[in-house]
Design a protein around this motif. Sequence first.
Motif, short mmCIF file in Angstrom:
data_model
loop_
_atom_site.label_atom_id
_atom_site.label_comp_id
_atom_site.label_asym_id
_atom_site.label_seq_id
_atom_site.Cartn_x
_atom_site.Cartn_y
_atom_site.Cartn_z
N PHE A 55 8.02 5.03 12.64
CA PHE A 55 8.73 4.14 13.61
C PHE A 55 10.38 4.25 13.93
CE2 PHE A 55 6.34 0.27 12.30
CZ PHE A 55 6.81 -0.62 13.35
N PHE A 56 10.65 5.42 13.26
CA PHE A 56 12.30 5.97 13.00
C PHE A 56 12.58 6.81 14.42
CE2 PHE A 56 15.41 9.58 12.15
CZ PHE A 56 16.21 7.89 12.13
N MET A 60 15.34 -3.39 15.35
CA MET A 60 14.81 -2.38 15.12
C MET A 60 15.57 -1.24 14.64
SD MET A 60 11.23 -2.17 15.39
CE MET A 60 10.76 -0.55 14.99
N VAL A 88 9.50 -2.17 7.80
CA VAL A 88 10.78 -2.36 9.06
C VAL A 88 9.87 -3.50 9.93
CG1 VAL A 88 11.36 -0.07 10.04
CG2 VAL A 88 9.11 -0.63 9.70
N ILE A 121 16.36 -0.73 11.14
CA ILE A 121 16.37 0.92 10.62
C ILE A 121 17.27 1.27 9.92
CG2 ILE A 121 16.17 3.36 11.54
CD1 ILE A 121 13.77 2.43 13.06
N VAL A 147 1.41 5.40 3.74
CA VAL A 147 2.46 4.37 4.74
C VAL A 147 4.18 5.05 4.58
CG1 VAL A 147 3.98 2.31 4.33
CG2 VAL A 147 1.47 2.63 3.13
N ARG A 148 4.52 6.16 4.39
CA ARG A 148 5.17 6.80 4.31
C ARG A 148 5.44 7.05 5.69
NH1 ARG A 148 2.90 10.83 0.79
NH2 ARG A 148 2.28 12.24 1.67
N TRP A 184 10.86 12.11 -2.02
CA TRP A 184 10.18 13.33 -1.16
C TRP A 184 11.52 14.61 -1.22
CZ3 TRP A 184 7.67 14.17 2.61
CH2 TRP A 184 6.73 13.65 2.90
N SER A 243 0.71 -1.10 0.24
CA SER A 243 0.02 0.03 0.03
C SER A 243 0.27 1.69 -0.01
CB SER A 243 -0.69 0.11 0.83
OG SER A 243 -1.86 -1.21 1.37
N THR A 244 0.45 2.60 -0.38
CA THR A 244 0.92 3.15 -0.87
C THR A 244 -0.19 4.16 0.30
OG1 THR A 244 1.14 3.42 -2.91
CG2 THR A 244 1.20 5.48 -1.80
N TYR A 295 4.66 6.19 8.04
CA TYR A 295 4.57 5.04 9.12
C TYR A 295 6.41 4.59 10.02
CZ TYR A 295 4.62 -0.28 9.40
OH TYR A 295 4.72 -1.35 9.80
N TRP A 296 6.76 5.03 8.85
CA TRP A 296 8.54 4.93 8.67
C TRP A 296 8.91 6.02 9.44
CZ3 TRP A 296 12.82 5.65 8.36
CH2 TRP A 296 14.31 4.78 8.19
N ARG A 297 8.40 7.20 9.13
CA ARG A 297 8.79 8.27 10.34
C ARG A 297 8.81 8.48 11.42
NH1 ARG A 297 7.72 13.05 7.93
NH2 ARG A 297 8.56 13.22 5.72
#
Lengths: 820, 820
Positions: free
Chosen positions: B212-213, A468, A448, A472, B205-206, A503, A200-201, B208-210
Motif C-alpha cells: 500500500f505504501f 490514502m 489502511v 498511511i 499481512v505485513r 521488524w 490475520s498475520t 500488504y502494508w508495504r
Amino acid sequence: GFSLCEVCAVHCQRFLMSRVGEDWIFLILLGLVMALVSFVMDFCIALLLQAQKWMYGGLDSNVILQYLAWVTYPVVLISFSAGFTHIVAPQAAGSGIPEMKTILRGVVLKEYLTLKTFVAKVVGLTCALGSGLPLGKEGPFVHIASLCAALLCKFMSFFGGIYENESRNIEMLAAACAVGVGCCFAAPIGGVLFSIEVTSTFFAVRNYWRGFFAATFSAFIFRVLAVWNRDEETITALFKTRFRLDFPFDLQELPAFAVIGIASGFGGALFVYLNRLIVQFMRKQKTINKFLMKKRLLYPALVTLLISTLSFPPGFGQFMAGQLTQKETLVSFFDNRTWTKQGMTEDFNYDSHSAAWKHPQANVFVILVIFIVMKFWMSALATTLPVPCGAFMPVFVIGAAFGRLVGESMAAWFPEGINTDGIIYPIVPGGYAVVGAAALSGAVTHTVSTAVIVFELTGQISHILPIMIAVILANAVAQSLQPSIYDSIIRIKKLPYLPELGWGHHEKYNIRVEDIMVRDVRYITLNSTYRDLHEILLIGNLKTVALVESAESMILLGSIERAQLQALLTQHLSRERRLEFIRDRADAERKRVSVVSTPSSEEGGQKVNHEVRFQISTEESSFTPARPISPKPLKPALKRTSTAEKNIEIPTSPHDSGIGLKNLLCARPQTDAMEEDPDAEDDMTLGEIEEWEEQQLDEQVNFNSWKIDPAPFQLVERTSLHKTHTIFSLLGLDHAYVTSIGRLIGVVSLRELRKAIEGSMTVKGVKVRPPLASFRDSGTSGTSSESEATELHKLWDRHTSISIPREHQPNTSDSDEKSQ
Amino acid sequence: GFSLCEVCAVHCQRFLMSRVGEDWIFLILLGLVMALVSFVMDFCIALLLQAQKWMYGGLDSNVILQYLAWVTYPVVLISFSAGFTHIVAPQAAGSGIPEMKTILRGVVLKEYLTLKTFVAKVVGLTCALGSGLPLGKEGPFVHIASLCAALLCKFMSFFGGIYENESRNIEMLAAACAVGVGCCFAAPIGGVLFSIEVTSTFFAVRNYWRGFFAATFSAFIFRVLAVWNRDEETITALFKTRFRLDFPFDLQELPAFAVIGIASGFGGALFVYLNRLIVQFMRKQKTINKFLMKKRLLYPALVTLLISTLSFPPGFGQFMAGQLTQKETLVSFFDNRTWTKQGMTEDFNYDSHSAAWKHPQANVFVILVIFIVMKFWMSALATTLPVPCGAFMPVFVIGAAFGRLVGESMAAWFPEGINTDGIIYPIVPGGYAVVGAAALSGAVTHTVSTAVIVFELTGQISHILPIMIAVILANAVAQSLQPSIYDSIIRIKKLPYLPELGWGHHEKYNIRVEDIMVRDVRYITLNSTYRDLHEILLIGNLKTVALVESAESMILLGSIERAQLQALLTQHLSRERRLEFIRDRADAERKRVSVVSTPSSEEGGQKVNHEVRFQISTEESSFTPARPISPKPLKPALKRTSTAEKNIEIPTSPHDSGIGLKNLLCARPQTDAMEEDPDAEDDMTLGEIEEWEEQQLDEQVNFNSWKIDPAPFQLVERTSLHKTHTIFSLLGLDHAYVTSIGRLIGVVSLRELRKAIEGSMTVKGVKVRPPLASFRDSGTSGTSSESEATELHKLWDRHTSISIPREHQPNTSDSDEKSQ
C-alpha cells in the motif's frame, strides 16, 4: 433461455463445489443470516433511538422532566445490557475482534462461540447502541458473524460430517469476520480487507475469495432489505456523499490532508492510550473496585449518567450537537456545503442536522472543537463498559469532526478556493471530513483498509489519493506510538496471542529454541503401563502427549491427544472389563469348584449387596459421608470437574486414587453396562476392586486401539526464534516438539514463545543453558560472518553422552503462570 | 509549526524504521522510479500512437499509400520489439506475472531480474504498445517493477548489507508487484489486491502494508506528473466516468448484470482456452514451426499484418472502430450517454470517439458485435507474440464492449428506464460497460480485485454491487472451466510452480510423503572424504546436500549448500595448499638433501615449464588439442558451464577428473596465488599433481570451516500430501528431507510434490510401496474412522530392520525431466 440458465447453474455449482468446496451453501446461508440479523438489529436500534427522541420531544414543557427522561433512558438500557450480558454470557462483553484474532490464531477460547453468547451479544448490542452512547458495532458484528458461522457449522454437521474438521471451521470463521464487517457497513470489499488486516498475520488467498463471496452476498441482501422496506429507492451507499466529480480537490490542498493524517495518528495513539489508562485505573483502585465489584451495574450506570448528562441538548449538549445521533452527525459532517460564513446565511437551515452546529453564542469552530474533545474522552470511557460494543464508529465520527474542522478552516481561509486558473472551485469541507474519518479510524485500528470502507460508505472514490495519504501517515504515526486498540485489549485481557516479531530486530533475537523450550517433557513410551498414563494425565497441560520409543532412546514416534489417553484409561478400567475378569475368574473358580465343594455362597451374596450399595454411593458421592475412598481429589487433574468443586488438594500418592479414578471416569459406561448386561454378577469387594485396578494399572498399554499422530510438528534444537515464530504463526501451532537427531529433548508451546518475544528476561534467566551456547550465535540464518563453524562432532558427542534429558522437578513458576 | 513538523518527522521515521524496517527509503525510491518509468513510457507510447494517426491522416489522398503506412508502421514496431527482446533478453517476452508468481514462490529463475531484461522489457513494451495492437501492459509492468526492485536492491546493497537477505528480497518483490499494477492503472488499492491474488497463495499481512505504501506513493507521483505536465487539471481517475450518483441503477437491472457476469465467465474461459490452443497449435505444426523458427521475426510480422489489415479504418476497420486506440475505445464505452435512438440524433457527434461507433450502413449493435468477435481472437492471438505484452487491457476493452452491448440493448428495450415510481431514470449503458470490463478481466485472470481496479480507474464506486456480483459470477463460471491465463502460461511454459490442491479433495489425497519422496538421497557423512563431495557435486540437483552422522545410522545432522561444498572442495585442492605441500616436501627434501647431493636440478626446471604450459592450456582449453586430460566433462555437473557447451557426456569414472576439477575451479585463486607468491616454485609434474590430488581427495573432510544449516526442514514419512503441500506453500520450501525417527530416508522436492498433485499417475506407480501402505489411510488428519490403529511396534521394527535406504541406481526419468 432456460437451457442456458440450466447450463449456467450447473457450471456455477460445479465451480462452487470445486473452488469453495461444499461451503458455498454455507457461505450463502451465513450471508443471509447475517444480513437479516443486521437489518433487524438496525431496525430495533433505530426504534430505540427514536423512542428517546420522542420522549425528549414530548416533554419539552418541563426541562427537569425532559432531563430525567433523557438520562434515565440510556441508563436503563445500558444497565440492562450490562446485566443481561453478565448473566447470560460474560464473554459477549466488549468488541470481539481481539478474541476472534486469538481464535483464528488457533487458540480455543471456551464459551466464545456458543448460542448463549450469540443471544447475549445481539440483545446486549442492540440495547447498548439504542442508548445513544458513543459506541460502535463493527467489533461485535465480527463476533456475531463468527457466532453465526460456528452455530451454522454445528447445525450443518447434522447433515454431513465435513463441518467437524477444525481447520475448515477456522477458515469459515475467517470468512465470517469479513461478513461481519461487510454487512455492518454494507462494505464488502472494505470488510474483507479490514477483517484480514485486523485478524490475520498470514493469510491464505483462497479465504479471500470466500470472504468476498459471503460478504458481497450479505451486503447485497442487507441493502436489498432496505429497498424492500422502502427506506431507500435503490441500492446505494450508507452515507452517500455528493461531492463534485470534475475537480474533487486541488493539488495544493494535499498538505492540509497530510496534516489531518499526522494529527489523526497522534489522536489515534492517544485514544488507545486513554482507553487502556481507564481500564488500568479502574483495576488498580482497590477500594473503588471492591465497591463496584459488588454492584456490578453501578459502573455502567454512572458512566452513562455522566455522558448523557453532558450531552443533554438544553444543557451542555447545545455546544456539542447533543441531540444528533451518530448517524445524523456523520451525515451532517459529510455534507458538501460549507458551514462558514459565505454559505451559512442562505441555506444553512436546509435540514435539521446541520442546524445543530449553528449556535447563537458560539462559533462553528468552537462547537466542533468542543465536540471533538468531549466525544474523545467519552468514547474512550464508553468503550470500557462491560457491554457488547466497539470503538470503530465513535472514532470514525470524531475523525470526521476533526476533518470537518480542518475543512471549514480551509474554507474560511480560502473562500474562493485555491486554484487560480480562472474557474473558482470552492473548498469542500465534507471531503476533509471523509479524509479525517478514514485517518483516525485507521490510526486507532492500525489498518489502511479504512480507506476502502470509507469509499464504500460514502459511495465516492474521488478523494482516493488524499485518503490514502492521510491513512498511511496516520498509521505511520500511530504505529510508532501505541499498539492498535485490538492488540491493546489483547494485552489487557491477557489473551494467548503471539505478538509480532519486530521488524529489523532479527539480530537481537539470536535465541534458539533450546534456550526457551521446556525440557521437562511429559511423554509415554512404548513400554508404558496404564499407571504411567494416569500420572501423565495428572500432571501435563498440553493438548497432546509425546510418544517415545523408550526412556533411554527418547526417539519421538508421534503424539497422542490427551482425550485419547483418557478414553483409553477409562476403557481399560471399565466395568465391562472387570465383569469379564470376574467371569473369567468365575470360570476358573468353577473348574476348581467342580473338583472341590462350594462353601462360600452366602458370602458371595453379601458381597453383591455391599458392592451395589457402594456403587450408588459413588455416583451420589456428596451425600454419603461413609465412603471409604474419596473420588474427589482426582477431579481437578482430569479436568472433568464442575466449577463448584475446585478447592481440593491434589492426592499425594497415586495409590489411593485407583478406585476413585475408575468411579469418576466410568460412571456412565458402568450403568450402561449394568443395563445391558444385568445377569453378570459384580461380586467383588471394595478391596478386591482396588486390587484389580492396581493390577490393571500395572499392565502394559495395548497400542492397537490408539489414534496417534505420526507426524507431530518437530523443531530442531538449534532453530532460531525467528524461524520458530514464523512457523508457529504460519501453521497456527499450539506447541511443537524439539528433537535432536530424532530424540525428544523438549517442547515449545505458545507460552514460552510469547515470553521469549515479549521480554528477553525469561530467556536470559534460562535454567539450563546448554554448553554450546556461545557457538550458537553463529547460525546460518543469513548473517554473513565467516567464522560460522558449527562443530558438529562436538555436538554429536554431546548428544550421545546425554542419557535422558528428563527432569522431574515440579516447576512452580509454570503452574503460577497457568492460573492467570 | 516547525518544531511540530520536526516531531512528526521524527515519529514518522521512527515508525518507518520499526514497521517497514530500513525499507521505507527503498519503497519510496521504488515508487518514484516506477512512476517515472510509467510516465515516460506512457508518453512515448502516446507519441508512437499519435505518429501513426498523423501518418494515416496525412496520406488520406491515396488509400493504398494510407494502407501501406497503416500496416507497415505496426509491423516494423512489433518486429523491432520482438527482435530487440530476442537479442537482448528473451526472458523479457510475455507477461511476466507467471514468472513473478514462480519467483515469489521461492524458485530462482535465472536472468529474469537483470538489467538487460529491464532494458529489453521497457523498450520492447513501449514499441509493442505503440504499434496499436490489442496488447496490455499490466503484466509487463509487474515484471518491470520487480526488475526495478531487484536492481534497487543490488544498488542499495553497496551501502548496507541488509539487502542481501533472500527472504527480504522476496518481500520487496511482493511489494514491487503491487507497485507495478498500482502505477499502471493509477490504482493503488486495486493494484495491491490484484498482485496478491495473482501472485500469492499465502500472504503475510505485513507485506500488504508495504504494498500500500509503495503503490500509493507511486500512483500519487504518477498522477502528479500528469498534472505538472498540464495533461490534467488535478489528480483524478484515468478513465473518469460521470454517472449519476443519486440513482445509479435500478434493482430490476440486476439480472442483466448477472447475465453479463455469467457470459463473461464463459468468455474468459474461452479466451484462455483460445490462447493456449494457438500456442499449442504453433508448437505442434512441425513444418510451420521449422520455417518460423528460422525466421524468428516472421510470425510476429505476419500476425501484425493480419490484425492491422483487418482494422484498417477505410476497410473492414470501419465496422469495428478501427481508428480508435485502446484508450479512446474505453473512454467511448464508459460514456454516460446512450448511443441508441433517443440520444443519437442530438449529441452523438459530441466528440470524435463516439462517432466511430456510428456507421451509415450498420447498426450500433452490429458494430459492437463485430468489434467483440474480432477483438476477441485478435487479442488471444496477439498475446501469443514473443514481445513484452499483457492480456489484461485487451480483455478489459472486450469486456467493456460486451457490457456496452448489453447496456445499449437494455436502453433500447426500456427507453424510459425500468423504475415506474414517477421519476424517469434512463438506463446508463456506460455502467454496463464498467461491469462488463470488470467481469471479463476478472474471469480471465481469476481475480475479484478487478472490481476495485475498475472503481479506481473510473473514479466512481456507485456500481459496486452490480460489479461485485458480476465479477463473482464470472469467476465462478471461468474457474470451473479453465485455469487463469497466468496459470495457463505457467503450464505452457512448464515453470516450476506448485499447483493448488483442489478443494474438498482431501480424501482423494490420502497419499503420504513416503509414497512420493525420492529415496535415493545424496548425502555426506561425518566420515566423508573429499572424493565423496566430488561425487555428490557430480550427481545431485538440489540446492543443498544432507549431512548425516554415518551411512549406517543415517541420522540427519543438517544440510549444506552446494555452493559451500564447491568452495570447500576448491579450497582443499587449491594451489596455495599444493604450494604449501611442495614447500613442506621441499623442507623434508632439503633435510634429506643436506645429507645426500643434488642431482636433478635441470629436470626440475623442465617440470616447471611443462606445468606452466599446462596451466595456460587448461585456461584456454578449446585451443589446445594436445591437452592430456580434458576439464570439460566436469562443467555440466558443476553448473558453471556456459550455455554453448551443454552436450557433453558425464565422465564414467571419477578418477580421470581430479586435475580437471582443480583446474576448472581454481583457475582464479591459482593465478592470484601466483601473483601474490611469485617466489614459490610449483615444480610438480602433471603426474605428481594428479597423484597429490588423488591423495587429497582421499582425505577426510575437515568440518571446522563448514557453514551448516543445523535445522533443515524435515518431514516425517507419514506426513500427508495435504499437509506437505500446505507447509511447502506456506514456507516457500524448495525441498524437505524426510526422516523417520531421526534417520534420513528420503527427500521431497517441489517436483515430486507437483507430480503427485497434478496426476496421481506417478503416485500410483510408485516403485517402493511400503508394506504398511494399507494402514496408512487411517491417519489422524480429521477423518473420524474408528479403526485408526497405527501399529507402532511393527513400524518401529520395520525401521530397525532396514539397514541403509541407499539406492544408487541412476534414475533416468529424473534427468529426463530435468532437461526440460
